[in-house]
Design a protein around this motif. Structure first.
Motif, PDB file in Angstrom:
ATOM      1  N   LEU A  70       4.772  15.267  -5.948  1.00  0.00           N
ATOM      2  CA  LEU A  70       5.045  13.829  -6.021  1.00  0.00           C
ATOM      3  C   LEU A  70       6.112  13.533  -7.058  1.00  0.00           C
ATOM      4  CD1 LEU A  70       4.328  10.778  -5.471  1.00  0.00           C
ATOM      5  CD2 LEU A  70       2.602  11.018  -7.290  1.00  0.00           C
ATOM      6  N   VAL A  71       7.140  12.780  -6.646  1.00  0.00           N
ATOM      7  CA  VAL A  71       8.085  12.178  -7.589  1.00  0.00           C
ATOM      8  C   VAL A  71       7.607  10.749  -7.788  1.00  0.00           C
ATOM      9  CG1 VAL A  71      10.470  11.452  -7.970  1.00  0.00           C
ATOM     10  CG2 VAL A  71      10.008  13.637  -6.851  1.00  0.00           C
ATOM     11  N   PRO A  72       6.970  10.446  -8.933  1.00  0.00           N
ATOM     12  CA  PRO A  72       6.300   9.145  -9.081  1.00  0.00           C
ATOM     13  C   PRO A  72       7.273   7.998  -9.309  1.00  0.00           C
ATOM     14  CG  PRO A  72       6.100  10.411 -11.097  1.00  0.00           C
ATOM     15  CD  PRO A  72       6.778  11.313 -10.102  1.00  0.00           C
ATOM     16  N   GLU A  73       6.757   6.787  -9.090  1.00  0.00           N
ATOM     17  CA  GLU A  73       7.561   5.574  -9.256  1.00  0.00           C
ATOM     18  C   GLU A  73       8.032   5.421 -10.701  1.00  0.00           C
ATOM     19  OE1 GLU A  73       7.058   0.773  -8.365  1.00  0.00           O
ATOM     20  OE2 GLU A  73       5.342   2.106  -8.232  1.00  0.00           O
ATOM     21  N   GLU A  74       7.154   5.695 -11.646  1.00  0.00           N
ATOM     22  CA  GLU A  74       7.486   5.556 -13.074  1.00  0.00           C
ATOM     23  C   GLU A  74       7.857   6.928 -13.622  1.00  0.00           C
ATOM     24  OE1 GLU A  74       7.760   2.794 -14.657  1.00  0.00           O
ATOM     25  OE2 GLU A  74       6.976   1.484 -13.096  1.00  0.00           O
ATOM     26  N   GLY A 115       0.788  -1.231   0.000  1.00  0.00           N
ATOM     27  CA  GLY A 115       0.000   0.000   0.000  1.00  0.00           C
ATOM     28  C   GLY A 115       0.816   1.275   0.000  1.00  0.00           C
ATOM     29  N   LYS A 116       2.130   1.164  -0.211  1.00  0.00           N
ATOM     30  CA  LYS A 116       2.988   2.363  -0.170  1.00  0.00           C
ATOM     31  C   LYS A 116       2.601   3.368  -1.253  1.00  0.00           C
ATOM     32  CE  LYS A 116       6.780   0.101  -0.952  1.00  0.00           C
ATOM     33  NZ  LYS A 116       6.188  -1.214  -1.230  1.00  0.00           N
ATOM     34  N   THR A 117       2.570   2.907  -2.495  1.00  0.00           N
ATOM     35  CA  THR A 117       2.247   3.809  -3.604  1.00  0.00           C
ATOM     36  C   THR A 117       0.847   4.379  -3.453  1.00  0.00           C
ATOM     37  OG1 THR A 117       3.760   2.728  -5.153  1.00  0.00           O
ATOM     38  CG2 THR A 117       1.897   3.922  -6.104  1.00  0.00           C
ATOM     39  N   GLU A 118      -0.077   3.572  -2.929  1.00  0.00           N
ATOM     40  CA  GLU A 118      -1.457   4.034  -2.760  1.00  0.00           C
ATOM     41  C   GLU A 118      -1.530   5.202  -1.774  1.00  0.00           C
ATOM     42  OE1 GLU A 118      -1.577   0.224  -4.727  1.00  0.00           O
ATOM     43  OE2 GLU A 118      -0.465   0.920  -2.967  1.00  0.00           O
ATOM     44  N   ILE A 119      -0.703   5.178  -0.736  1.00  0.00           N
ATOM     45  CA  ILE A 119      -0.674   6.309   0.210  1.00  0.00           C
ATOM     46  C   ILE A 119      -0.160   7.561  -0.500  1.00  0.00           C
ATOM     47  CG2 ILE A 119       0.469   7.244   2.264  1.00  0.00           C
ATOM     48  CD1 ILE A 119       0.361   4.480   3.479  1.00  0.00           C
ATOM     49  N   ALA A 120       0.934   7.414  -1.258  1.00  0.00           N
ATOM     50  CA  ALA A 120       1.503   8.562  -1.968  1.00  0.00           C
ATOM     51  C   ALA A 120       0.482   9.167  -2.924  1.00  0.00           C
ATOM     52  CB  ALA A 120       2.763   8.138  -2.720  1.00  0.00           C
ATOM     53  N   ARG A 121      -0.210   8.323  -3.663  1.00  0.00           N
ATOM     54  CA  ARG A 121      -1.183   8.813  -4.650  1.00  0.00           C
ATOM     55  C   ARG A 121      -2.399   9.445  -3.972  1.00  0.00           C
ATOM     56  NH1 ARG A 121      -0.848   7.431  -9.891  1.00  0.00           N
ATOM     57  NH2 ARG A 121      -3.118   7.325 -10.092  1.00  0.00           N
ATOM     58  N   ALA A 122      -2.795   8.927  -2.820  1.00  0.00           N
ATOM     59  CA  ALA A 122      -3.913   9.532  -2.088  1.00  0.00           C
ATOM     60  C   ALA A 122      -3.529  10.923  -1.584  1.00  0.00           C
ATOM     61  CB  ALA A 122      -4.323   8.632  -0.927  1.00  0.00           C
ATOM     62  N   LEU A 123      -2.337  11.049  -0.987  1.00  0.00           N
ATOM     63  CA  LEU A 123      -1.893  12.356  -0.487  1.00  0.00           C
ATOM     64  C   LEU A 123      -1.799  13.384  -1.608  1.00  0.00           C
ATOM     65  CD1 LEU A 123       0.969  11.325   1.994  1.00  0.00           C
ATOM     66  CD2 LEU A 123      -1.406  11.877   2.538  1.00  0.00           C
ATOM     67  N   TYR A 124      -1.448  12.901  -2.804  1.00  0.00           N
ATOM     68  CA  TYR A 124      -1.266  13.791  -3.950  1.00  0.00           C
ATOM     69  C   TYR A 124      -2.580  14.070  -4.686  1.00  0.00           C
ATOM     70  CZ  TYR A 124       1.170  15.726  -8.047  1.00  0.00           C
ATOM     71  OH  TYR A 124       1.640  16.546  -9.064  1.00  0.00           O
ATOM     72  N   GLY A 125      -3.645  13.394  -4.278  1.00  0.00           N
ATOM     73  CA  GLY A 125      -4.938  13.601  -4.932  1.00  0.00           C
ATOM     74  C   GLY A 125      -5.087  12.871  -6.244  1.00  0.00           C
ATOM     75  N   ALA A 172       8.588  12.496   2.427  1.00  0.00           N
ATOM     76  CA  ALA A 172       8.091  11.135   2.660  1.00  0.00           C
ATOM     77  C   ALA A 172       8.668  10.234   1.573  1.00  0.00           C
ATOM     78  CB  ALA A 172       6.570  11.102   2.633  1.00  0.00           C
ATOM     79  N   VAL A 173       9.376   9.194   1.989  1.00  0.00           N
ATOM     80  CA  VAL A 173      10.007   8.249   1.057  1.00  0.00           C
ATOM     81  C   VAL A 173       9.224   6.942   1.095  1.00  0.00           C
ATOM     82  CG1 VAL A 173      12.111   6.991   0.480  1.00  0.00           C
ATOM     83  CG2 VAL A 173      12.262   9.305   1.431  1.00  0.00           C
ATOM     84  N   PHE A 174       8.764   6.493  -0.065  1.00  0.00           N
ATOM     85  CA  PHE A 174       8.026   5.229  -0.178  1.00  0.00           C
ATOM     86  C   PHE A 174       8.932   4.257  -0.925  1.00  0.00           C
ATOM     87  CE2 PHE A 174       5.255   8.850  -0.064  1.00  0.00           C
ATOM     88  CZ  PHE A 174       4.235   8.499   0.808  1.00  0.00           C
TER      89      PHE A 174
END
Length: 503
Positions: free
Chosen positions: A334-338, A295-305, A451-453
């Motif tokens: 957000l610095v995204p994974e991809e 759920g790491k990426t999901e938290i980042a994406r939620a915080l970023y809207g 925040a680092v995921f």
């Protein structure tokens, strides 16, 4: 479990895979017995994915050999592997929703006559195989109406009906509910009863002990052990074999972490996240650590809207809007994974990429101020040590590390005060990693929150002040970083162990 008479269905000897400067799999040798569930475990980066890609023909080994049922096995593609008796069920489903179950079962294996599809014994065999595995699924049903678990069963039936007697399952329960997991386990047990061998890969150690007959442990690309799970003394021994070393930690406490809470998240809930709450302080680097599907990426994406969610997010005492535009306006980036597909316009230059998250800063009355854009590009190329001969270089021509620095530059130009970094050093070399870590620390020292995921424990423990441990959508535990961090405890928590204390 396994009977007294066993036979080897697959063996690898001296298997090695080299990439420039990296040995991903290092002289691995082991054998797998027929009619068993053989589990493959290891930390992130242990070499599991590379090994599976060689077994499925997606990668050629640098050296070493493989054999199936005593015969030399040299697949050139996944289709070739299937013909050799080895099929794979990947995390990403490979079904076509618009087709029926039967059409999916025979997809890619249809018989034709002068360009026309004709009925064959394959269809009858596929239907019988599906009925034996899961009789409740109607072969004429449209796949789009089925659950994720039922779609996985279709893939399993397709593999079994193709003649494969070895099926590799890579994190098959990542997207399943508890009830669907139980159904899948029943299917796997029936496959074993029918002398089909299952190679089962999972980070969830409870699943390994519930299903597995034997286990192979990989660590740092090397084979550590292959043994019956009955001979493994519980989770603690398995974790010890997976770690086998002290994780290098370069963390030193920073004096710039304040007491002021800048971000507060309460009750974040999505299809994966389950009532996640936490806070981040001014000047602090926090880490979210967990394995695949945690759920790491999901938290980042939620915080970023970027994704919808239930719950509340406040930044600097004010609610954050539910869109990326609103998040950026609040001071969150957000610095995204991809990075290539989500973080950069690779067909644009460095100069053109940097201002895109804050265009009003370089325009007046809707007109670009070219000099300001150029000054900003020069400033960040120098500040972040982006290796380039010109700010006019297209970002697609930069190395992975320098592409990531351009993404950082975009976020900094947006005047962000909270940076969300999703797998910030994935795919970059060791030198670039060190530079990115320095950038992160400098940003926090200036009072920004970070925040680092990450799925790299060494990375999390190297730079983060506090660490949140994730498993299956839950924030299981919060721990302060420091010299007394218990690595075994961390791995136990993120693999589903029950010792953790939920926050």
């Amino acid at each position: 479990m396994t009977g007294p008479q066993t036979h080897t269905v697959l063996s690898v000897s001296g298997l090695t895979k080299d990439y420039p400067g990296v040995r991903a799999v290092d002289d691995v040798s082991f054998a797998i017995e027929g009619g068993t569930v053989h589990c493959l475990v290891g930390e992130n980066g242990a070499g599991k994915s590379t090994l599976v890609k060689m077994l499925t023909g997606a990668l050629d080994p640098t050296s070493g050999s493989m054999s199936v049922n005593g015969n030399e096995y040299t697949p050139n593609s996944p289709q070739d592997a299937r013909k050799g008796g080895v099929a794979t069920l990947f995390q990403e489903l490979h079904v076509v929703d618009e087709l029926t179950v039967l059409e999916n079962l025979t997809l890619g294996m249809e018989r034709s006559w002068f360009g026309f599809l004709v009925k064959s014994e394959l269809e009858e065999r596929a239907v019988k195989t599906l009925a034996a595995i899961e009789p409740s699924i109607d072969p004429s049903a449209r796949v789009s109406r089925l659950s994720v678990a039922q779609k996985q069963i279709i893939e399993i039936a397709r593999a079994a009906s193709s003649g494969a007697n070895i099926i590799i399952m890579d994190e098959p329960t990542a997207a399943l509910s508890e009830r669907e997991v139980e159904r899948l386990f029943g299917v796997i047990r029936r496959l074993r009863e029918n002398d089909v061998t299952v190679i089962y890969i999972s980070h969830k150690l409870d699943e390994i002990f519930e299903l597995g007959d034997n286990v192979t442990v990989l660590r740092d690309g090397k084979h550590i052990v292959t043994k019956p799970l009955a001979d493994v003394d519980g989770r603690s021994e398995l974790i010890e074999m997976m770690i086998g070393r002290t994780v290098f930690q370069s963390y030193s406490p920073r004096g710039t972490v304040g007491n002021k809470v800048v971000l507060k998240a309460q009750g974040l809930t999505t299809s994966l996240l389950k009532d996640v709450s936490f806070d981040i302080k001014e000047g602090e680097i926090v880490g979210f650590y967990g394995l695949v599907g945690a759920g790491k990426t999901e938290i980042a994406r939620a915080l970023y809207g970027a994704d919808s969610f239930e719950g509340a997010v406040d930044f600097k005492g004010k609610p954050v809007g539910r869109t990326p535009t609103a998040a950026i306006a609040s001071g969150i980036a957000l610095v995204p994974e991809e990075r290539r597909t989500q973080g950069l316009f690779t067909n644009l230059t460095i100069r053109e990429n940097i201002p895109v998250m804050n265009l009003p800063r370089v325009s007046r009355g809707g007109v670009f101020k070219a000099a300001d854009v150029q000054d900003a590009a020069h400033q960040y190329v120098e500040q972040l040590s982006i290796a380039t001969s010109s700010i006019e270089k297209h970002t697609e021509k930069l190395s992975g590390g320098n592409q990531q620095k351009v993404v950082f530059a975009k976020c900094l130009f947006s005047n962000a005060e909270l940076l969300l970094l999703d797998e910030p050093t994935r795919g970059v070399d060791v030198g670039a990693k060190s530079e990115i870590y320095d950038i992160i620390k400098d940003l926090a020292d200036q009072g920004n929150a970070v925040a680092v995921f990450s799925s790299e424990l060494e990375e999390i423990l190297g730079i983060c002040d506090r660490v949140f441990l994730m498993f299956d959508g839950h924030l299981q535990e919060e721990i302060p970083n420091g010299p007394d961090v218990d690595i075994s405890h961390i791995l136990n928590v993120v693999t589903g162990g029950q010792e953790s204390v939920a926050q």
